[in-house]
Design a protein around this motif. Structure first.
Motif, PDB file in Angstrom:
ATOM      1  N   GLY A  10      -5.625  20.992  -3.607  1.00 28.86           N
ATOM      2  CA  GLY A  10      -6.841  21.393  -4.298  1.00 28.86           C
ATOM      3  C   GLY A  10      -7.049  20.515  -5.512  1.00 28.86           C
ATOM      4  N   PHE A  11      -8.213  20.656  -6.090  1.00 24.62           N
ATOM      5  CA  PHE A  11      -8.577  19.853  -7.240  1.00 24.62           C
ATOM      6  C   PHE A  11      -7.705  20.233  -8.429  1.00 24.62           C
ATOM      7  CE2 PHE A  11     -11.500  18.253 -10.545  1.00 24.62           C
ATOM      8  CZ  PHE A  11     -11.782  17.011 -10.004  1.00 24.62           C
ATOM      9  N   MET A  12      -7.591  19.324  -9.402  1.00 25.24           N
ATOM     10  CA  MET A  12      -6.853  19.648 -10.625  1.00 25.24           C
ATOM     11  C   MET A  12      -7.486  20.888 -11.254  1.00 25.24           C
ATOM     12  SD  MET A  12      -8.145  16.519 -13.051  1.00 25.24           S
ATOM     13  CE  MET A  12      -8.826  15.301 -11.947  1.00 25.24           C
ATOM     14  N   GLY A  13      -6.647  21.736 -11.829  1.00 24.79           N
ATOM     15  CA  GLY A  13      -7.156  22.926 -12.503  1.00 24.79           C
ATOM     16  C   GLY A  13      -7.403  24.125 -11.609  1.00 24.79           C
ATOM     17  N   THR A  14      -7.022  24.034 -10.336  1.00 23.93           N
ATOM     18  CA  THR A  14      -7.227  25.186  -9.443  1.00 23.93           C
ATOM     19  C   THR A  14      -6.035  26.136  -9.437  1.00 23.93           C
ATOM     20  OG1 THR A  14      -6.501  23.876  -7.542  1.00 23.93           O
ATOM     21  CG2 THR A  14      -8.879  24.013  -7.912  1.00 23.93           C
ATOM     22  N   GLY A  15      -4.931  25.741 -10.089  1.00 30.90           N
ATOM     23  CA  GLY A  15      -3.786  26.640 -10.219  1.00 30.90           C
ATOM     24  C   GLY A  15      -2.582  26.275  -9.382  1.00 30.90           C
ATOM     25  N   LYS A  16      -2.534  25.067  -8.858  1.00 25.13           N
ATOM     26  CA  LYS A  16      -1.443  24.698  -7.949  1.00 25.13           C
ATOM     27  C   LYS A  16      -0.058  24.846  -8.579  1.00 25.13           C
ATOM     28  CE  LYS A  16      -3.082  20.598  -7.157  1.00 25.13           C
ATOM     29  NZ  LYS A  16      -4.311  20.531  -7.956  1.00 25.13           N
ATOM     30  N   THR A  17       0.109  24.381  -9.797  1.00 27.10           N
ATOM     31  CA  THR A  17       1.420  24.452 -10.447  1.00 27.10           C
ATOM     32  C   THR A  17       1.772  25.879 -10.837  1.00 27.10           C
ATOM     33  OG1 THR A  17       1.198  22.186 -11.247  1.00 27.10           O
ATOM     34  CG2 THR A  17       2.806  23.582 -12.368  1.00 27.10           C
ATOM     35  N   THR A  18       0.869  26.558 -11.492  1.00 25.91           N
ATOM     36  CA  THR A  18       1.128  27.932 -11.949  1.00 25.91           C
ATOM     37  C   THR A  18       1.409  28.847 -10.766  1.00 25.91           C
ATOM     38  OG1 THR A  18      -0.347  27.555 -13.829  1.00 25.91           O
ATOM     39  CG2 THR A  18       0.154  29.851 -13.270  1.00 25.91           C
ATOM     40  N   ILE A  19       0.549  28.805  -9.774  1.00 25.10           N
ATOM     41  CA  ILE A  19       0.701  29.645  -8.585  1.00 25.10           C
ATOM     42  C   ILE A  19       1.941  29.219  -7.806  1.00 25.10           C
ATOM     43  CG2 ILE A  19      -0.340  30.157  -6.326  1.00 25.10           C
ATOM     44  CD1 ILE A  19      -3.091  30.026  -7.959  1.00 25.10           C
ATOM     45  N   GLY A  20       2.151  27.906  -7.705  1.00 28.78           N
ATOM     46  CA  GLY A  20       3.286  27.387  -6.950  1.00 28.78           C
ATOM     47  C   GLY A  20       4.626  27.862  -7.476  1.00 28.78           C
ATOM     48  N   ARG A 107     -17.332  24.611 -12.888  1.00 26.67           N
ATOM     49  CA  ARG A 107     -17.421  25.156 -14.249  1.00 26.67           C
ATOM     50  C   ARG A 107     -16.062  25.703 -14.700  1.00 26.67           C
ATOM     51  NH1 ARG A 107     -20.377  24.186 -18.188  1.00 26.67           N
ATOM     52  NH2 ARG A 107     -20.855  25.815 -19.637  1.00 26.67           N
ATOM     53  N   ASN A 108     -15.411  26.488 -13.829  1.00 23.50           N
ATOM     54  CA  ASN A 108     -14.095  27.034 -14.171  1.00 23.50           C
ATOM     55  C   ASN A 108     -13.061  25.929 -14.332  1.00 23.50           C
ATOM     56  OD1 ASN A 108     -14.686  29.738 -14.424  1.00 23.50           O
ATOM     57  ND2 ASN A 108     -14.144  30.238 -12.322  1.00 23.50           N
ATOM     58  N   ILE A 109     -13.119  24.937 -13.472  1.00 19.80           N
ATOM     59  CA  ILE A 109     -12.193  23.809 -13.583  1.00 19.80           C
ATOM     60  C   ILE A 109     -12.387  23.119 -14.934  1.00 19.80           C
ATOM     61  CG2 ILE A 109     -11.638  21.501 -12.684  1.00 19.80           C
ATOM     62  CD1 ILE A 109     -12.269  22.691  -9.862  1.00 19.80           C
ATOM     63  N   TYR A 110     -13.626  22.885 -15.299  1.00 19.80           N
ATOM     64  CA  TYR A 110     -13.913  22.249 -16.582  1.00 19.80           C
ATOM     65  C   TYR A 110     -13.304  23.043 -17.740  1.00 19.80           C
ATOM     66  CZ  TYR A 110     -16.319  20.844 -20.801  1.00 19.80           C
ATOM     67  OH  TYR A 110     -16.575  20.453 -22.090  1.00 19.80           O
ATOM     68  N   CYS A 116      -7.200  19.321 -22.103  1.00 16.36           N
ATOM     69  CA  CYS A 116      -6.036  18.607 -21.571  1.00 16.36           C
ATOM     70  C   CYS A 116      -6.256  17.098 -21.675  1.00 16.36           C
ATOM     71  CB  CYS A 116      -5.810  19.012 -20.116  1.00 16.36           C
ATOM     72  SG  CYS A 116      -4.374  18.238 -19.392  1.00 16.36           S
ATOM     73  N   ASP A 117      -5.319  16.409 -22.317  1.00 14.97           N
ATOM     74  CA  ASP A 117      -5.429  14.960 -22.479  1.00 14.97           C
ATOM     75  C   ASP A 117      -4.723  14.168 -21.376  1.00 14.97           C
ATOM     76  OD1 ASP A 117      -6.855  15.187 -24.826  1.00 14.97           O
ATOM     77  OD2 ASP A 117      -5.061  15.230 -26.084  1.00 14.97           O
ATOM     78  N   GLU A 118      -4.078  14.856 -20.449  1.00 14.20           N
ATOM     79  CA  GLU A 118      -3.235  14.179 -19.467  1.00 14.20           C
ATOM     80  C   GLU A 118      -3.898  14.023 -18.101  1.00 14.20           C
ATOM     81  OE1 GLU A 118       0.435  16.302 -19.418  1.00 14.20           O
ATOM     82  OE2 GLU A 118       0.664  16.152 -21.573  1.00 14.20           O
ATOM     83  N   ARG A 119      -5.213  14.025 -18.049  1.00 15.58           N
ATOM     84  CA  ARG A 119      -5.935  13.891 -16.786  1.00 15.58           C
ATOM     85  C   ARG A 119      -6.710  12.572 -16.795  1.00 15.58           C
ATOM     86  NH1 ARG A 119      -4.210  18.095 -13.348  1.00 15.58           N
ATOM     87  NH2 ARG A 119      -3.718  19.852 -14.697  1.00 15.58           N
ATOM     88  N   PRO A 120      -6.131  11.502 -16.234  1.00 15.97           N
ATOM     89  CA  PRO A 120      -6.750  10.182 -16.335  1.00 15.97           C
ATOM     90  C   PRO A 120      -8.166  10.113 -15.751  1.00 15.97           C
ATOM     91  CG  PRO A 120      -4.792  10.107 -14.922  1.00 15.97           C
ATOM     92  CD  PRO A 120      -4.851  11.471 -15.529  1.00 15.97           C
ATOM     93  N   LEU A 121      -8.448  10.901 -14.744  1.00 11.52           N
ATOM     94  CA  LEU A 121      -9.766  10.832 -14.119  1.00 11.52           C
ATOM     95  C   LEU A 121     -10.842  11.577 -14.905  1.00 11.52           C
ATOM     96  CD1 LEU A 121      -8.761  11.155 -10.352  1.00 11.52           C
ATOM     97  CD2 LEU A 121      -9.378   9.096 -11.604  1.00 11.52           C
ATOM     98  N   LEU A 122     -10.450  12.301 -15.965  1.00 13.19           N
ATOM     99  CA  LEU A 122     -11.426  13.053 -16.758  1.00 13.19           C
ATOM    100  C   LEU A 122     -11.598  12.482 -18.166  1.00 13.19           C
ATOM    101  CD1 LEU A 122     -10.609  16.731 -15.759  1.00 13.19           C
ATOM    102  CD2 LEU A 122     -12.304  15.179 -14.794  1.00 13.19           C
ATOM    103  N   LYS A 123     -11.278  11.233 -18.344  1.00 18.30           N
ATOM    104  CA  LYS A 123     -11.318  10.621 -19.669  1.00 18.30           C
ATOM    105  C   LYS A 123     -12.720  10.163 -20.083  1.00 18.30           C
ATOM    106  CE  LYS A 123      -6.778  10.051 -20.727  1.00 18.30           C
ATOM    107  NZ  LYS A 123      -6.247  11.119 -21.517  1.00 18.30           N
ATOM    108  N   GLY A 124     -13.698  10.230 -19.196  1.00 16.52           N
ATOM    109  CA  GLY A 124     -15.033   9.719 -19.488  1.00 16.52           C
ATOM    110  C   GLY A 124     -15.838  10.624 -20.408  1.00 16.52           C
ATOM    111  N   ALA A 125     -17.098  10.233 -20.612  1.00 17.34           N
ATOM    112  CA  ALA A 125     -17.984  10.940 -21.536  1.00 17.34           C
ATOM    113  C   ALA A 125     -18.492  12.271 -20.979  1.00 17.34           C
ATOM    114  CB  ALA A 125     -19.167  10.039 -21.881  1.00 17.34           C
ATOM    115  N   HIS A 126     -18.546  12.422 -19.666  1.00 18.26           N
ATOM    116  CA  HIS A 126     -19.107  13.628 -19.049  1.00 18.26           C
ATOM    117  C   HIS A 126     -18.115  14.230 -18.047  1.00 18.26           C
ATOM    118  CE1 HIS A 126     -22.931  12.556 -20.854  1.00 18.26           C
ATOM    119  NE2 HIS A 126     -22.770  11.340 -20.372  1.00 18.26           N
ATOM    120  N   PRO A 127     -17.040  14.852 -18.541  1.00 22.52           N
ATOM    121  CA  PRO A 127     -15.999  15.338 -17.629  1.00 22.52           C
ATOM    122  C   PRO A 127     -16.500  16.374 -16.608  1.00 22.52           C
ATOM    123  CG  PRO A 127     -15.562  16.039 -19.890  1.00 22.52           C
ATOM    124  CD  PRO A 127     -16.710  15.096 -19.932  1.00 22.52           C
ATOM    125  N   GLU A 128     -17.414  17.246 -16.997  1.00 21.81           N
ATOM    126  CA  GLU A 128     -17.894  18.247 -16.027  1.00 21.81           C
ATOM    127  C   GLU A 128     -18.662  17.582 -14.887  1.00 21.81           C
ATOM    128  OE1 GLU A 128     -20.000  22.630 -15.776  1.00 21.81           O
ATOM    129  OE2 GLU A 128     -19.750  21.697 -17.731  1.00 21.81           O
TER     130      GLU A 128
END
Length: 169
Positions: A10-20, A107-110, A116-128
């Motif tokens: 699943g996408f980042m922020g969907t709970g994979k680590t916590t749930i896992g 929206r929930n993922i955002y 979080c600063d550790e998400r390389p793909l969300l470093k841009g100006a418009h993360p949502e």
């Protein structure tokens, strides 16, 4: 399908680590995070790998890590959000584990990831907007699974119980 391993996609922020982690504990399985496995074996952060080597290099070591991890048994495996981009990885997951796709609204993922600063793909100006774009591109890959659970309105324990119930059928 191999029920000796359970893979969470699943996408980042969907709970994979916590749930896992909780799922592994309740099932008496080991918890393995693919990204942590890579960080240990590479001796540097995912962010650093992206910056120094690029995404393609990262995807290569991610594929190798997945194959090594799937050799084990009785594991809950938390995958990186982009691991499913490669057909080889999707096939390996489906053959080597019971694959659960965790889903959440953009929206929930955002809101889960905005600080979080550790998400390389969300470093841009418009993360949502980036989240929506990436989710759209990856949607088809997250649907290659044995089951999926929307995590938006469920507690972690509820998601874990749903997964365990399905595995025990």
């Amino acid at each position: 399908m191999n029920k000796h391993n359970i893979s969470l996609i699943g996408f980042m922020g969907t709970g994979k680590t916590t749930i896992g982690k909780i799922l592994a504990e309740k099932m008496g399985y080991d918890f393995v995070d693919v990204d942590e496995f890579i960080v240990k074996s590479e001796g540097r952060s995912i962010n650093d790998i992206f910056i120094e080597e690029g995404e393609e290099y990262f995807r290569d070591i991610e594929t190798n890590a997945l194959h090594k991890i799937l050799e084990g048994k009785n594991q809950v495996i938390s995958t990186g959000g982009g691991l499913v981009l490669r057909e080889e990885n999707r096939r390996a997951l489906l053959e080597g584990s019971f694959v659960v796709a965790l889903k959440a609204s953009p929206r929930n993922i955002y809101f889960r990831l905005k600080d979080c600063d550790e998400r390389p793909l969300l470093k841009g100006a418009h993360p949502e907007k980036t989240i929506r774009t990436l989710l759209h591109k990856r949607y088809q890959f997250y649907n290659k699974n044995h089951m999926s659970v929307a995590t938006d309105k469920l507690s972690v324990d509820e998601v874990v119980e749903i997964i365990i119930k399905e595995i025990n059928k």
